[in-house]
Write a protein that holds these residues in place. Sequence first.
Motif, PDB file in Angstrom:
ATOM      1  N   ALA A 262       0.822  -1.211   0.000  1.00  8.43           N
ATOM      2  CA  ALA A 262       0.000   0.000   0.000  1.00  8.43           C
ATOM      3  C   ALA A 262       0.857   1.263   0.000  1.00  8.43           C
ATOM      4  O   ALA A 262       0.407   2.318  -0.435  1.00  8.43           O
ATOM      5  CB  ALA A 262      -0.929   0.002   1.205  1.00  8.43           C
TER       6      ALA A 262
ATOM      7  N   GLN B 236      -8.961  -1.663  -2.661  1.00  3.21           N
ATOM      8  CA  GLN B 236      -9.227  -2.750  -1.731  1.00  3.21           C
ATOM      9  C   GLN B 236     -10.353  -2.346  -0.788  1.00  3.21           C
ATOM     10  O   GLN B 236     -10.154  -2.162   0.409  1.00  3.21           O
ATOM     11  CB  GLN B 236      -7.954  -3.106  -0.980  1.00  3.21           C
TER      12      GLN B 236
ATOM     13  N   CYS C 121     -11.457  -2.649   3.155  1.00  3.61           N
ATOM     14  CA  CYS C 121     -10.231  -2.908   3.911  1.00  3.61           C
ATOM     15  C   CYS C 121      -9.604  -1.645   4.499  1.00  3.61           C
ATOM     16  O   CYS C 121      -8.646  -1.728   5.269  1.00  3.61           O
ATOM     17  CB  CYS C 121      -9.211  -3.623   3.036  1.00  3.61           C
TER      18      CYS C 121
ATOM     19  N   MET D 282      -7.654   0.918   3.353  1.00  2.45           N
ATOM     20  CA  MET D 282      -6.218   1.035   3.144  1.00  2.45           C
ATOM     21  C   MET D 282      -5.822   2.495   3.303  1.00  2.45           C
ATOM     22  O   MET D 282      -6.064   3.321   2.431  1.00  2.45           O
ATOM     23  CB  MET D 282      -5.839   0.533   1.748  1.00  2.45           C
TER      24      MET D 282
ATOM     25  N   HIS E 240     -19.689  -8.499   6.807  1.00  3.47           N
ATOM     26  CA  HIS E 240     -18.554  -9.383   6.552  1.00  3.47           C
ATOM     27  C   HIS E 240     -18.952 -10.842   6.818  1.00  3.47           C
ATOM     28  O   HIS E 240     -19.656 -11.124   7.794  1.00  3.47           O
ATOM     29  CB  HIS E 240     -17.385  -8.981   7.451  1.00  3.47           C
TER      30      HIS E 240
ATOM     31  N   HIS F 170      -6.489  -2.282  12.381  1.00  6.25           N
ATOM     32  CA  HIS F 170      -5.681  -2.279  11.160  1.00  6.25           C
ATOM     33  C   HIS F 170      -6.432  -1.623  10.008  1.00  6.25           C
ATOM     34  O   HIS F 170      -5.859  -1.417   8.960  1.00  6.25           O
ATOM     35  CB  HIS F 170      -5.255  -3.692  10.778  1.00  6.25           C
ATOM     36  N   LYS F 171      -7.666  -1.333  10.188  1.00  4.46           N
ATOM     37  CA  LYS F 171      -8.392  -0.606   9.145  1.00  4.46           C
ATOM     38  C   LYS F 171      -8.490   0.853   9.578  1.00  4.46           C
ATOM     39  O   LYS F 171      -7.636   1.663   9.259  1.00  4.46           O
ATOM     40  CB  LYS F 171      -9.772  -1.225   8.931  1.00  4.46           C
TER      41      LYS F 171
ATOM     42  N   PRO G 191      -0.628  -1.220  10.014  1.00  2.00           N
ATOM     43  CA  PRO G 191      -0.402  -1.791   8.678  1.00  2.00           C
ATOM     44  C   PRO G 191      -1.064  -3.156   8.509  1.00  2.00           C
ATOM     45  O   PRO G 191      -1.204  -3.896   9.479  1.00  2.00           O
ATOM     46  CB  PRO G 191       1.117  -1.917   8.592  1.00  2.00           C
ATOM     47  N   HIS G 192      -1.423  -3.487   7.267  1.00  2.00           N
ATOM     48  CA  HIS G 192      -2.177  -4.716   7.033  1.00  2.00           C
ATOM     49  C   HIS G 192      -1.293  -5.961   6.966  1.00  2.00           C
ATOM     50  O   HIS G 192      -1.785  -7.076   7.064  1.00  2.00           O
ATOM     51  CB  HIS G 192      -3.010  -4.584   5.759  1.00  2.00           C
TER      52      HIS G 192
ATOM     53  N   GLY H 162      -1.917  -9.423   5.583  1.00  2.00           N
ATOM     54  CA  GLY H 162      -3.007 -10.187   6.202  1.00  2.00           C
ATOM     55  C   GLY H 162      -2.696 -10.485   7.656  1.00  2.00           C
ATOM     56  O   GLY H 162      -2.869 -11.608   8.114  1.00  2.00           O
TER      57      GLY H 162
ATOM     58  N   ALA I 277      -2.937  -8.105  12.920  1.00  2.00           N
ATOM     59  CA  ALA I 277      -3.846  -6.980  12.915  1.00  2.00           C
ATOM     60  C   ALA I 277      -4.138  -6.633  14.379  1.00  2.00           C
ATOM     61  O   ALA I 277      -3.278  -6.852  15.225  1.00  2.00           O
ATOM     62  CB  ALA I 277      -5.113  -7.395  12.168  1.00  2.00           C
TER      63      ALA I 277
ATOM     64  N   TYR J 295      -7.486  -3.863  -7.853  1.00  2.00           N
ATOM     65  CA  TYR J 295      -8.680  -3.743  -7.021  1.00  2.00           C
ATOM     66  C   TYR J 295      -9.222  -5.101  -6.651  1.00  2.00           C
ATOM     67  O   TYR J 295      -8.823  -6.130  -7.188  1.00  2.00           O
ATOM     68  CB  TYR J 295      -9.737  -2.828  -7.632  1.00  2.00           C
TER      69      TYR J 295
END
Lengths: 535, 472
Positions: free
Chosen positions: A101, A109, A112, A114, A206, A305-306, A311-312, A315, A318, A449
């Motif tokens: 990112a 994304q 998420c 970002m 989600h 993390h959102k 930072p993500h 994955g 978090a 994307y």
Amino acid sequence: MSAPKPATEPTREEARIAPKPPLRRFHQARWDEQLIFELGTPGERGISVPAPEPEVREAVGDPAAALPAALRRSTPPALPELGQQQVLRHYLRLSQENLGADLNIDVGQGTCTMKYSPKVNDTFTRDPRVAALHPLQDASTVQGVLEILHRLEGLLKEISGMDRVSLQPAAGSSAIWTNVAMIRAYFAARGEAEERDEVITTSFSHPSNAACAKTAGYRVITLPPDADGYPDIEALRAAAGPRTAALLITNPEDTGIYNPRIAEFVRIVHEAGGLCAYDQANANGILGITRAREAGFDLCHFNLHKTFSTPHACGGPAAGACGVTEALAPYLPSPTVEFDGTDYRLEADRAESIGSVRPFYGVIPNLVRAYAWIMSLGAEGLRETAEIAVLNNNYLLAKVSAIHGVSVPYAQGRPRLEQVRYSWERLHDDTGVHSEEIGLRAADFGTHYWTSHHPYLVPEPMTLEPTESYSRADLDEYAAILTEVAREAYEDTGTVRTAPHRSTVHRTKEDTLESPATWAVTWRAYRRKILGESV
Amino acid sequence: MTATPPSGPAPRAAQAPHAHPYIPNSAPEVKRAMLEAIGAAGVEDFYADIPEELRLRRPLDLPAPLRSEAQLVRHVGGLLARNTSTREVLSFLGAGCYPHHVPAVVDEVVNRSEFLTAYAGEPYEDHGRFQAMWEYQSLMAELLAAEVVNVPVYDGFQAAGTALRMAGRCTGRARVLAVSDTGPDKLSKVVDYLRPEHQLVTVPVRADGRADLDAVRAELAAGDVAAVWAEAPGYAGLVDEGLPELGELAHAAGALYVVGCNPASLGVLAPPSSYGADIACGDIQPLGIHMSYGGGNAGFVATQDDERLVAEFPTRLFGLVPTAVEGEYGFGDVAFERTSFAVREEGKEWVGTAAALHGIAAGVYLSLMGPHGMRELGETVLARTAYAKQRLADVPGVAIPHADAVHFADFPVRFTGSRTAGEVNAALRERGIFGGAVRTDRDPREALYCVTETHTADDIDLLADTLKEIAQ
């Protein structure tokens, strides 16, 4: 040594560099890198390990000899053997073959969030006074980190309006699980656990809301969207009843549409005796604007993390934070961080607590980052974060809506908050190109994307979330890339359908991933199954 | 010493003089132009759907912001100054969070922007993280002698919970036996995690710290046990000689054998699959991940490439595939339809953001260590642990329970003098030593001490000599 003097002086025109073309001529790093197992030579070493001192050897001999042979390793693990720089080079090449990112305009994304993860906050987590703290140190030696946790809880209490916040959950889904576990404990304490065996969620929340509830033993009822994209309130009325344990709902949902009847949703469930948990994964557009408390929720959670910038990390790690009202506070995970006016301490003696949801107290580095991020913004900055995220989204919405082949399903004419779920249905009908393929072609321009969670209720989906981090120029560039790819889809369909062309690798043959005979989760399995070696 | 008192109010900041550095479009002229471009009067237009009664019509009550990086560094630095890190003292704390050396190359790789800030791209623009993660799976597979290793779950607790639920789904049975000495927090998590589907039965260990094979046999007799869950080593570091036999008992009763293990031990200790484990699980924090006050965890679950077991993994499993170009490695998701990403509540448990970067860290760590490094690590930790047990056993007022057993990293210490383990710790702290983790769950006279390759013989001698002064 200078070059020989030319016969004629070069002109200014010859020295002039043409302006950049409108779209960057990107090509991702392509090192054609081997697998780590193909690198190195036996005997090479990446790092030296301290050996036991002679007096230690003499005193203890070989302690493993006391174990039965079955518990001693007989053959060394077949790990690669590389020098240190060779290991570093391999992984740095892989890092270059990855689009973080920090390097792209990562508005693609959606859901998420970002956003820029400030570099200064990383410096705090690398400080040994975070990185080299052991979780079982005496509280007197960790007053600083405990104070950060206590202060962060205070900040999130105010941001959500809730009475207590646990920072222990490891991530967003872990926080959903934690909320469900607290709901289960709450009804168990009231002797209603057997009777209340249903959880209601929505299609645009989600998937972990549905999946965590199921894992916790609940029957899951999913409310479909109505014609305007809002969760169907009539379906909720039909579902809510004596079997309802809870409603798990996101707002705005992944469509970016705010459900104005959210308080009524909560009321319906409360009247049926159920609890309401607010999945605040999509909180970035409403910080300081509206809160879980005012809408009547009993529980909520944030993804740090959102919304809160950590930072993500490909994955995770978090971090999640669960906020609850006073009535649910006894069930929060243990330990909690308490302050007596002088000292901070961990409190684990809590009879009704659901216990530990992860080892120790939470993903501390990300909690430190989130604390620093909020402190760098304050109330005014958080509100500005929300407002600019929403402005950016509506600005990009106007630009993307103008692209031929795009549509914006649901709630026509209504503004969106922090993200939009678009549809390329029309472009697909016209050209046969799928949304995924447009995303892969976007990679040729240095971005990407994400489509949507499954199932695709919106056909040929694309979800864009341009957080506050992106400049107007960033948004213009992103829209220009989509415009160009859509044009190509109509005029040069083959180029889009075979993309990516300027990425690290070319289109994969994915069908082997679905068959037990050909899937290869590890090098060991690949060698045995595909290469026919004995391993 | 800081200008900002850590516990006091943060300093008042002046009104924002310019755009916030993290929010470029907060520049007033940019914001105005963007609103104009889309025909909006103001940002309030976008919030039209939020009913007035839900609007917060006051500013959040938060401390004044520290808008400059310099202020922020000073403020957070002031807070961190109130911590004493294990680098400043001699620490013997382990008990689930281990002080191993973290190679500089590991930090260099995981702090790369491309990895640190990436999320969920496709296997094209994110080829690098797919390859690094697949290599992590593969390196762990060599260490574990397994063929399937997952993309990391949150931590070792979650890994144990998931491994046991996998076993439950595979066997369709209700009960799970916990047969080793398991830490109270892990047990708390696993009990709660299994509760909706399974009953976790704890079979207490014998007085000698080993699993009670007779009691396990008796529990298995009813034929309703999904899994026998052992740990190698257990919470107190003990490596139980009965581990292979537990697997035989489980299999004879039609149960699966699930073994939690410390991956740092596997250069010298046998991988669980070699003595019958169907599922291995654990935490990779010992493989090159900083302790971070207990924030550096990630869990693994490993099996052989058995279709029935693979189908029960809830997490992502990356697979190696060909691409359209000869000699190119591609990657993708194996059997994605298992997951809640694909089919929501019809998937196995759930999958979400967990701890991927720690997987990459562990992969780099194993690449650096190689087979010899892992063996030496295991040998050094075993030797130091044995040495520490010997030295401490000689201290008056100190006894080492289960001293005859092999311990890895952690070992139990019992204080038989006038002080409890906590009081001993307080006295040690005054001398610059962090003593072991007190077993408040069991006996305040007992603690778990831990040594790794980072402790020298001199460190251990110093601990023993210091305890001679205070343990009686």
